[in-house]
Scaffold this motif. Sequence first.
Motif, PDB file in Angstrom:
ATOM      1  N   LEU A 135      70.053 -22.706 -31.100  1.00  0.00           N
ATOM      2  CA  LEU A 135      71.281 -23.405 -30.748  1.00  0.00           C
ATOM      3  C   LEU A 135      70.943 -24.718 -30.036  1.00  0.00           C
ATOM      4  O   LEU A 135      70.095 -24.747 -29.141  1.00  0.00           O
ATOM      5  N   GLU A 190      72.716 -28.169 -28.053  1.00  0.00           N
ATOM      6  CA  GLU A 190      73.913 -28.812 -27.507  1.00  0.00           C
ATOM      7  C   GLU A 190      73.872 -30.286 -27.899  1.00  0.00           C
ATOM      8  O   GLU A 190      72.803 -30.902 -27.964  1.00  0.00           O
ATOM      9  N   GLY A 214      79.780 -30.499 -28.135  1.00  0.00           N
ATOM     10  CA  GLY A 214      79.766 -29.180 -28.755  1.00  0.00           C
ATOM     11  C   GLY A 214      78.339 -28.768 -29.063  1.00  0.00           C
ATOM     12  O   GLY A 214      77.398 -29.333 -28.501  1.00  0.00           O
ATOM     13  N   SER A 215      78.212 -27.817 -29.939  1.00  0.00           N
ATOM     14  CA  SER A 215      76.878 -27.298 -30.244  1.00  0.00           C
ATOM     15  C   SER A 215      76.728 -27.111 -31.737  1.00  0.00           C
ATOM     16  O   SER A 215      77.696 -27.213 -32.502  1.00  0.00           O
ATOM     17  N   LEU A 216      75.517 -26.850 -32.149  1.00  0.00           N
ATOM     18  CA  LEU A 216      75.255 -26.533 -33.550  1.00  0.00           C
ATOM     19  C   LEU A 216      73.917 -25.798 -33.637  1.00  0.00           C
ATOM     20  O   LEU A 216      73.176 -25.732 -32.655  1.00  0.00           O
ATOM     21  N   ARG A 232      67.881 -28.431 -27.085  1.00  0.00           N
ATOM     22  CA  ARG A 232      67.948 -26.981 -27.256  1.00  0.00           C
ATOM     23  C   ARG A 232      68.685 -26.372 -26.072  1.00  0.00           C
ATOM     24  O   ARG A 232      68.380 -26.661 -24.924  1.00  0.00           O
ATOM     25  N   ALA A 233      69.642 -25.511 -26.369  1.00  0.00           N
ATOM     26  CA  ALA A 233      70.476 -24.928 -25.313  1.00  0.00           C
ATOM     27  C   ALA A 233      69.629 -24.175 -24.281  1.00  0.00           C
ATOM     28  O   ALA A 233      69.942 -24.183 -23.096  1.00  0.00           O
TER      29      ALA A 233
END
Lengths: 95, 322
Positions: free
Chosen positions: A8, A10, A25-27, A56-57
């Motif tokens: 994930l 951000e 948001g995230s992807l 990276r989250a």
Amino acid sequence: MSRATWPLYEVFVRGKRGLNHVHVGSLHAADDEMALHNARDLYTRRNEGVSIWVVRAVHITASSPDEKDPFFAPSGDKVYRHPTFYDIPDEVPHI
Amino acid sequence: MTDLQEHFDRTIATDHRVEPRDWVPDGYRKTMIRQIAQHAHSEIIGMQPEGEWITRAPSLRRKAILLAKVQDEAGHGLYLYSAAETLGIDRDELTERLIDGRQKYSSIFNYPTLTFADVGVIGWLVDGAAICNQVPLCRSSFGPYARAMIRICKEESFHQRQGYELLMTMMRGTQAQRDMVQDATNRWWWPSLMMFGPPDADSTNTAQSMAWKIKRHTNDELRQRFVDMSVPQADALGVTLPDPLLRWNEDRGHHDFGSPDWDEFKQIVSGNGPCNAARIARRRAAHEDGAWVREAASAYAAKHSSSPPSPSLSSSSAGAVA
């Protein structure tokens, strides 16, 4: 069924020059480069940005909402950090 | 525990937003995951009925517009999966729940798109109904969902306007084209009204959802708003809405209208619509056929990176910084 193992990310976008990057948001992506491309396709389809950060989250450290009060308490009693703390006579200009 | 509940109740009561990592009651989390996932699935499945017309669009202009619109639907699905993930659920899990039939999507996408006029009517009525539903959700108490909805609503406006413009163009064409527009309107009007969900009297979740401020208006209120908006648009277009009971009610200041066929609605929700099986089969095929691509990209990333992708998917999520 096979599970993807893409991490994930951000996403932060700078809307235009002079503004900060803002979290949008995230992807998920397999690597940093793919994350940038996916972020462009997903979050800037209408010229919403001039620059993108992806991170990276798991690399983000965040304060916890559970400790909200103690964590931010040190700034609570320091009203002298605000300009309105100081009384200046009205007739003094430009201050 | 009571402290946490009080904090949550106060956040809702003061109209503040709930953010990821805030403590929320289990029911709130479950309901939000279901609501956001169902919405995300609808966007993703919603690519199919219109996507079928991309190769058959009558001009390069219409093809480019339709392509952009279907790409937007994909984007909307991804914004929403991103919001759902902040509640601690993994998006692959959501995809699996969709193709296993454990989670639903809007019943509207189980109707077929028979002619190119359907593309226009979907933009006008289906996206119009979606906008009615979604604008109040920009004030959802759950922050990530509300923010996703703001982005989505901005983009939906293009969707509705391109559809209406497409229909205006067809209405200026031949009689056969005008007939196609009327036929598509006849077929999509009632399913569009069903998009707002069952009548308030039969809607079991509404009261709790309104209390949590994840729903701001009842199904019937939004349905009425949509009818009132659509009538002058139909007039301007020159089509008739297929409801003999539809008329202006001076006393109420609203239009009276007939009731959709709720038995049909129930049939479609329970999987017996004209396209349910095909929609899920298509989504499943895309997911399974894409597995090797996802694996290859992971292998490539692992080979070219000193820090391979983390094995854990359900690592902390967007909310951390939102």
